[in-house]
Design a protein around this motif. Sequence first.
Motif, mmCIF file in Angstrom:
data_model
loop_
_atom_site.group_PDB
_atom_site.id
_atom_site.type_symbol
_atom_site.label_atom_id
_atom_site.label_comp_id
_atom_site.label_asym_id
_atom_site.label_seq_id
_atom_site.Cartn_x
_atom_site.Cartn_y
_atom_site.Cartn_z
ATOM 1 N N UNK A 122 0.816 -1.241 0.057
ATOM 2 C CA UNK A 122 -0.025 -0.047 0.063
ATOM 3 C C UNK A 122 1.001 1.198 -0.165
ATOM 4 N N UNK A 123 0.247 2.366 0.141
ATOM 5 C CA UNK A 123 0.914 3.661 0.134
ATOM 6 C C UNK A 123 0.753 4.444 1.483
ATOM 7 N N UNK A 124 0.441 3.913 2.464
ATOM 8 C CA UNK A 124 0.035 4.722 3.752
ATOM 9 C C UNK A 124 1.436 4.998 4.577
ATOM 10 N N UNK A 125 2.474 3.992 4.184
ATOM 11 C CA UNK A 125 3.716 4.369 4.918
ATOM 12 C C UNK A 125 4.080 3.165 6.043
ATOM 13 N N UNK A 126 5.245 2.921 6.152
ATOM 14 C CA UNK A 126 5.580 1.939 7.262
ATOM 15 C C UNK A 126 6.491 2.566 8.199
ATOM 16 N N UNK A 127 6.469 2.401 9.676
ATOM 17 C CA UNK A 127 6.980 2.843 10.383
ATOM 18 C C UNK A 127 8.486 2.429 10.684
ATOM 19 N N UNK A 128 9.748 2.928 10.553
ATOM 20 C CA UNK A 128 10.960 2.244 11.122
ATOM 21 C C UNK A 128 11.375 3.055 12.263
ATOM 22 N N UNK A 129 11.679 2.524 13.480
ATOM 23 C CA UNK A 129 12.236 2.914 14.724
ATOM 24 C C UNK A 129 13.494 3.448 14.651
ATOM 25 N N UNK A 130 13.855 4.668 15.227
ATOM 26 C CA UNK A 130 15.333 5.167 15.369
ATOM 27 C C UNK A 130 15.832 4.229 16.220
ATOM 28 N N UNK A 131 17.116 3.861 16.072
ATOM 29 C CA UNK A 131 17.831 3.194 17.047
ATOM 30 C C UNK A 131 17.988 3.670 18.506
ATOM 31 N N UNK A 132 18.058 2.902 19.374
ATOM 32 C CA UNK A 132 18.202 3.495 20.827
ATOM 33 C C UNK A 132 19.305 4.522 21.035
ATOM 34 N N UNK A 133 20.172 4.291 20.554
ATOM 35 C CA UNK A 133 21.540 5.219 20.822
ATOM 36 C C UNK A 133 21.441 6.316 20.265
ATOM 37 N N UNK A 134 20.463 6.536 19.197
ATOM 38 C CA UNK A 134 20.266 7.678 18.681
ATOM 39 C C UNK A 134 19.207 8.530 18.779
ATOM 40 N N UNK A 135 18.507 8.209 19.930
ATOM 41 C CA UNK A 135 17.365 8.769 20.228
ATOM 42 C C UNK A 135 17.299 9.821 21.159
#
Length: 295
Positions: A122-135
């Motif tokens: 689809x086109x709604x978009x999929x989340x990709x989490x920021x690595x913990x060390x870079x939060x």
Amino acid sequence: MTIIGIPAQALFGQLMLGLINGSFYAMLSLGLAVIFGMLRVVNMAHGAFYMLGAFVAWMLLTYVGISYWVSLLLAPIMVGIIGIAFERALLRHLYKEDHLYGLLLTFGITLIIEGLLRQQYGVSGLPYAIPDVLKGGYNLGFMYLPVYRGWVIIVSLVVCFGTWYLIERTRLGSYLRAATENPALVQAFGINVPLMLALTYAGGVALAGFAGVLAAPIYQVSPLMGSNLVIVVFAVVVIGGMGSIFGAIVTGLGLGLLEGLTKVFYPEASSVVIFLAMAIVLILKPAGLFGQPET
């Protein structure tokens, strides 16, 4: 604290966003400049390879559990391998033809890749989490600096200028340039010219894939994320000069900052300021700011 009547936090925040956008413009236009400068191919599939980099990172994390840090290495390699297969199977037959044929072929490949992924995800978009060390982030007083966005800017600069140094200042880069300018002579020295050309294309699209991995935690992973960006990136390449690697880097970063400043002082023009700059540059210097006129 205000600067020219604008709150400092808002001004520097927009400049930070502009620098982030400029980092992606620089990396993507760098790959385009490498491919056009070496192979004379207008690679309309560049946005699709950028999107593929983000999707490969997302798939590696979702289905295999491979982390962001490993994906930074694996995803560009996988995208580069796909690029080699495409170049060897289709694109190499068009090197001696008019640029229009390469443009149409790569545009068709873009539609195929986007269509397949749209059908599946689809086109709604999929989340990709920021690595913990870079939060998280740092309060600098005049602005808040997210750690991940600072990381994107730093690594983009390292990759861009490292690529420029590799092509312009090393023996490998001289071989690549010679293989495209006089392939018969280079072949006579025992260098595999077709392999060099395939690796050049793979390197260009791998840069796009690397940018896609960096972009995944900032923007949602979507089949349309490449097509929304590639037109702007082509404008950046035209302004910098077609085939100019240094021009692509400097212009990408500069236009990102210009876009950020425009959002502060005249938001309505922020979506067209890059194309306005392109029109002005083409009128004053058709070869681009760093390009050389065709002889």
